[in-house]
Scaffold this motif. Structure first.
Motif, PDB file in Angstrom:
ATOM      1  N   UNK A   1     -16.522 -30.265  49.847  1.00 33.93           N
ATOM      2  CA  UNK A   1     -17.751 -30.674  50.527  1.00 33.93           C
ATOM      3  C   UNK A   1     -18.876 -29.667  50.340  1.00 33.93           C
ATOM      4  N   UNK A   2     -18.599 -28.411  50.619  1.00 36.24           N
ATOM      5  CA  UNK A   2     -19.660 -27.399  50.579  1.00 36.24           C
ATOM      6  C   UNK A   2     -19.778 -26.714  49.227  1.00 36.24           C
ATOM      7  N   UNK A   3     -18.757 -26.870  48.368  1.00 33.38           N
ATOM      8  CA  UNK A   3     -18.679 -26.222  47.064  1.00 33.38           C
ATOM      9  C   UNK A   3     -18.519 -24.707  47.161  1.00 33.38           C
ATOM     10  N   UNK A   4     -18.293 -24.203  48.349  1.00 32.42           N
ATOM     11  CA  UNK A   4     -18.105 -22.757  48.504  1.00 32.42           C
ATOM     12  C   UNK A   4     -16.669 -22.392  48.150  1.00 32.42           C
ATOM     13  N   UNK A   5     -16.486 -21.155  47.692  1.00 31.64           N
ATOM     14  CA  UNK A   5     -15.171 -20.693  47.273  1.00 31.64           C
ATOM     15  C   UNK A   5     -14.238 -20.575  48.477  1.00 31.64           C
ATOM     16  N   UNK A   6     -12.960 -20.842  48.262  1.00 34.37           N
ATOM     17  CA  UNK A   6     -11.950 -20.737  49.311  1.00 34.37           C
ATOM     18  C   UNK A   6     -11.023 -19.562  49.007  1.00 34.37           C
ATOM     19  N   UNK A   7     -11.008 -18.605  49.915  1.00 32.73           N
ATOM     20  CA  UNK A   7     -10.165 -17.426  49.730  1.00 32.73           C
ATOM     21  C   UNK A   7      -8.777 -17.662  50.318  1.00 32.73           C
TER      22      UNK A   7
ATOM     23  N   UNK B   1       6.472 -20.216  39.763  1.00 26.53           N
ATOM     24  CA  UNK B   1       5.567 -19.096  40.006  1.00 26.53           C
ATOM     25  C   UNK B   1       4.573 -19.435  41.107  1.00 26.53           C
ATOM     26  N   UNK B   2       3.872 -18.414  41.566  1.00 27.99           N
ATOM     27  CA  UNK B   2       2.889 -18.643  42.618  1.00 27.99           C
ATOM     28  C   UNK B   2       2.040 -17.423  42.890  1.00 27.99           C
ATOM     29  N   UNK B   3       0.933 -17.646  43.578  1.00 30.68           N
ATOM     30  CA  UNK B   3       0.036 -16.558  43.962  1.00 30.68           C
ATOM     31  C   UNK B   3      -0.903 -17.082  45.052  1.00 30.68           C
ATOM     32  N   UNK B   4      -1.845 -16.242  45.503  1.00 27.50           N
ATOM     33  CA  UNK B   4      -2.909 -16.683  46.404  1.00 27.50           C
ATOM     34  C   UNK B   4      -4.249 -16.291  45.802  1.00 27.50           C
ATOM     35  N   UNK B   5      -5.279 -17.046  46.129  1.00 29.07           N
ATOM     36  CA  UNK B   5      -6.609 -16.742  45.600  1.00 29.07           C
ATOM     37  C   UNK B   5      -7.187 -15.520  46.312  1.00 29.07           C
ATOM     38  N   UNK B   6      -8.072 -14.821  45.619  1.00 30.10           N
ATOM     39  CA  UNK B   6      -8.707 -13.642  46.211  1.00 30.10           C
ATOM     40  C   UNK B   6      -9.890 -14.054  47.066  1.00 30.10           C
ATOM     41  N   UNK B   7     -10.663 -13.090  47.522  1.00 27.27           N
ATOM     42  CA  UNK B   7     -11.781 -13.395  48.418  1.00 27.27           C
ATOM     43  C   UNK B   7     -12.863 -14.228  47.741  1.00 27.27           C
ATOM     44  N   UNK B   8     -12.877 -14.219  46.405  1.00 31.10           N
ATOM     45  CA  UNK B   8     -13.863 -15.032  45.683  1.00 31.10           C
ATOM     46  C   UNK B   8     -13.299 -16.402  45.311  1.00 31.10           C
TER      47      UNK B   8
END
Length: 805
Positions: free
Chosen positions: A36-42, A58-65
């Motif tokens: 909706x907002x197009x903002x990045x999801x950390x 495999x797996x990981x998590x996204x960073x603050x960006x």
């Protein structure tokens, strides 16, 4: 070589590049966004599964960006999942080929799941309550504190594990030397070196409360008992959203003890009103917020019956009755601007007006109540104004968690008090008054830097504070006035504090280590009117280190041991050294002491935490040693029955104790937590001299007591989206300056129900349900014993409603 061997060799040669490249691993990257907002999801969970059998690859998590990187992915067919609380799970097929060692998936957009978002918000708030994994603090959401919803922050905190309230001040482990922060900063609203205003700060404006018993070097060194950080509400959702609420209540529903003869009535059926509004608008790079609260209360603030027995046999009976009317208006607003992914700016303002109107009666009688010796009636008209302007800048480096923050904070706080007294004696009536005006100016500049490391992080920063408080007291004595007019005039408090700190954090599979050092220089000058009849200008300065160490060892996934050490300071508050006597109680005067010096405390603590599937147990054992202990000492002047209460440095004291916190989910509809504390306080023998009004020496032998408290909270989920909370509190007898305070017991009850599809909420609660809470004290001084029982208002019933969108 035969034909078959040649064919096999040729096939092997032809297929070798393919087979060899098949074994090459590929790096996959991408970016997650809000659809909706197009903002990045950390911090989105990224999971890769085999397409053929759904096995985890495999797996990981996204960073603050919002960016993620998956290393060592072999070629093949996969399903990639993106999972984030409050959003629908995203799935997409992913084919990893053999032609490129890098694969960029581009943007992956996640859609909000409004139903899931509501469910997560409701359920997670209670899970956040309790002791943090580091065991350095406890975090409590006020939305869970149903039995105190609609009251003040002080009332809300008295139900929290590890917290007690005495004489209007918060105590941690039986100690009121607590630093109160608002959004991580000290404020004139709650006091810089003491505690003020908590009983008038509406709990409706607060998101959560953090209790930090062992602060790191990043925090100011003030407050040996620890830190309580009050976090204001601030919505982060996209678009326009907000919350409105209204609470009404009644206190002092019946008379607990009748007045002594000839005085005005006590307050009864005292009204409580608290409308509140919280608004937030977030759009792309800009976020604006507004929080407004208005609190109106009438309170039977004090209803204390006491007797004073002097060594010559004189006995004086008295009552202190104080009817209080308070209005407390607060506005907080600001703007967050994020021009790009690395930089953000925040500008905010806070304004508060607090008006207190006290009407009081203090009758004095002889031993058998056959003669009224005096009637002291007073009217206090006090207005406090607080204005805060803040500006902050934060830079995020490319490395996640790598931050630089700089902020400036300016506070103006005005205290405008007017007291009017009627002194009714058997043979005459006098009229007296005084006026106090105090303007506090505080400027804070701070810079903080955080750098993540391979196994931890490094924190460092600096802070500079300049604080000045010019004060002017004017006395207006009447006929045969008891007021000491020569103790008035002006005074000026100035405080300068530069400080730097460094903190290192290391973590491995088993070991945690946090070590920090804060270096602080303090210079305090207190300029006194040269015509003052007792005190003269004074001050102090020191340059001291304040280290902290935390060591943790994980025995396994469920058991953990910790050890803490820190050194902290308690600087005298400006009102503690203020040279003017206060006459709201004319025969028990409170006077400041400009020769008062800071007290320094070393704390040692061992902790243990055990986790299981639906609960946990935390136990801490601690020992505190305090030098130059600050305490209030009451003395009388020979030949006079007046008691003078003056702060003094009483030498060394210590506290040793154990604290336990148990939390258990017994079923899906029933959760409980139990906290208990047992401690022994010791004040070594000391001798001090109270200088006002004339030098009077007081000596006290060593005093000690073993005390503690037990607090139980039970939570019930009721069909129909309703919740019930029952809280029971018992406080054991405890030591106070020159005496003891008796045991106390109370039960609170609260219920809330969600309406309007979860957007609305109704609540009903009652504090001190059975009206059992009363304060009993015994104080022994040089030639007198004071015994008192306070039947102040403690029982309040509230009904409220809130709506959010």
């Amino acid at each position: 070589m035969n034909r078959k061997s040649k064919i096999a060799s040729i096939l092997a040669f032809l297929l070798f590049p393919i087979c060899a490249f098949t074994q090459t691993v590929v790096t996959v990257s991408g970016l997650t966004r809000d659809a909706k907002s197009k903002s990045a999801l950390a911090y989105v969970n990224i999971i890769v599964k085999s397409k053929s059998d759904s096995s985890f690859m495999g797996g990981t998590i996204t960073n603050e960006d919002g960016r993620f990187t998956l290393n060592n992915i072999k070629s093949g067919a996969y399903v990639l999942e993106a999972v984030y609380a409050g959003f629908k799970k995203h799935q997409q097929e992913m084919v990893v080929g053999t032609l490129s060692p890098f694969l960029d998936l581009g943007s992956i957009e996640l859609k909000e799941d409004l139903k899931l978002l509501t469910e997560v918000t409701v359920s997670s708030s209670r899970q956040k309550d309790g002791v943090s994994d580091k065991m350095d603090k406890k975090v409590f959401s006020l939305s869970n504190n149903i039995s105190q919803t609609g009251g003040s922050v002080l009332q809300a905190m008295q139900n929290l594990p590890g917290v007690t309230v005495q004489d209007g001040k918060v105590q941690l482990r039986g100690n009121d030397k607590v630093a109160i922060l608002i959004d991580g900063k000290q404020s004139a609203v709650t006091g810089f070196n003491g505690q003020t205003g908590l009983d008038n700060l509406p709990a409706s404006a607060i998101e959560r409360i953090e209790i930090i018993n062992n602060p790191s070097a990043m925090y100011d060194a003030n407050g040996n008992a620890g830190i309580i950080n009050i976090i204001y509400k601030k919505n982060k959702q996209e678009g326009f959203n907000g919350k409105i609420g209204f609470t009404g209540g009644l206190g002092a529903l019946w008379e607990r003890k009748a007045n002594l003869p000839t005085i005005r009535p006590q307050y009864s059926a005292t009204p409580k009103l608290n409308p509140s509004v919280s608004l937030n608008y977030r759009k792309n790079k800009l976020n604006t917020f507004f929080q407004g609260d208005w609190l109106y209360t009438q309170t039977l603030n004090r209803n204390e019956f006491s007797d004073r027995t002097y060594s010559d046999g004189t006995v004086i009976n008295q009552q202190v009755k104080r009817n209080r009317t308070t209005t407390f208006a607060t506005v907080k607003t600001g703007i967050d601007w994020t021009p790009d992914a690395q930089n953000s700016f925040t500008v905010s303002g806070y304004f508060n007006r607090e008006k207190i109107l006290d009407n009081g009666d203090i009758p004095y009688f002889n031993k058998d109540f056959s003669q009224r010796l005096r009637l002291w009636q007073f009217l206090e008209d006090e207005v406090k104004y607080t204005a805060v302007a803040s500006a902050g800048y934060q830079h995020k480096f490319k490395q996640p968690g790598h931050l630089l923050h700089a902020g400036f904070n300016y506070i103006f706080h005005r205290e405008d008090e007017k007291y009017f007294f009627t002194n009714i004696m058997p043979s005459y009536t006098g009229q007296d008054a005084f006026k106090l005006l105090s303007d506090e100016h505080v400027s804070d500049l701070n810079v903080d830097y955080i750098r993540p490391l391979k196994h931890g992080r490094l924190e460092t920063g600096m802070k500079f504070r300049y604080r000045s408080i010019p004060t002017n007291m004017q006395f207006f004595p009447g006929l045969n006035s008891p007021i000491d007019a020569n103790a008035g005039g002006w005074a000026n408090y100035k405080e300068t504090i530069p400080a730097i700190y460094g903190n290192y954090v290391f973590e491995s599979n088993r070991i945690e280590l946090e070590a920090g050092l804060r270096l602080e220089y303090v210079k305090v000058d207190y300029e006194v009117n040269p015509n003052h009849n007792t005190y003269s200008s004074d001050g102090y300065d020191y340059a001291q280190p304040f280290p902290n160490v935390r060591f943790g060892y994980k025995l396994n996934s469920r058991n953990k041991l910790t050890a803490f050490y820190n050194r902290r300071v308690d600087r005298p508050n400006e009102v503690d050294i203020r040279i003017f006597p206060k006459y709201d109680e004319p025969e028990l005067l409170k006077v400041g002491n400009p020769t008062l010096r800071p007290q320094f405390t070393n704390t040692f603590e061992l902790g243990y935490k055990f986790n299981w599937t639906k609960g946990n147990l935390t136990t801490s054992v601690y020992h505190k040693i305090t030098d130059a202990t600050i305490t209030r000492i009451a003395t009388i002047v020979p030949g006079n029955t007046l008691i003078y209460n003056i702060f003094q440095n009483a030498g060394r004291s210590s506290a040793t104790g154990i604290e336990t916190f148990l939390q258990q989910e017994l079923s899906k509809s029933f959760t409980a937590n139990l906290s208990a504390a047992l401690y022994r306080n010791i004040i070594n023998a000391f001798t001090v001299t109270n200088k006002y009004p004339v030098p009077t020496t007081y000596s006290m032998a060593e005093e000690s007591i073993t005390s503690g408290n037990i607090k139980a909270n039970t939570f019930f989920k009721i069909p129909g989206k309703a919740d019930l909370q029952l809280t029971a509190i018992w406080l054991a007898p405890d030591i106070i300056p020159q005496g003891k305070i008796g045991s106390r017991f109370s039960i609170d009850l609260g219920a809330k129900k969600q309406v309007q599809k979860g957007k609305g909420e109704l609540f009903l609660n009652a504090t001190d349900l059975f009206n059992t809470l009363r304060i009993k004290k015994v104080i022994t001084g040089n030639g007198f014993v004071l015994r008192s029982t306070d039947y102040l208002e403690t029982q309040v019933i509230r009904l409220g409603y809130s709506y959010k969108w």
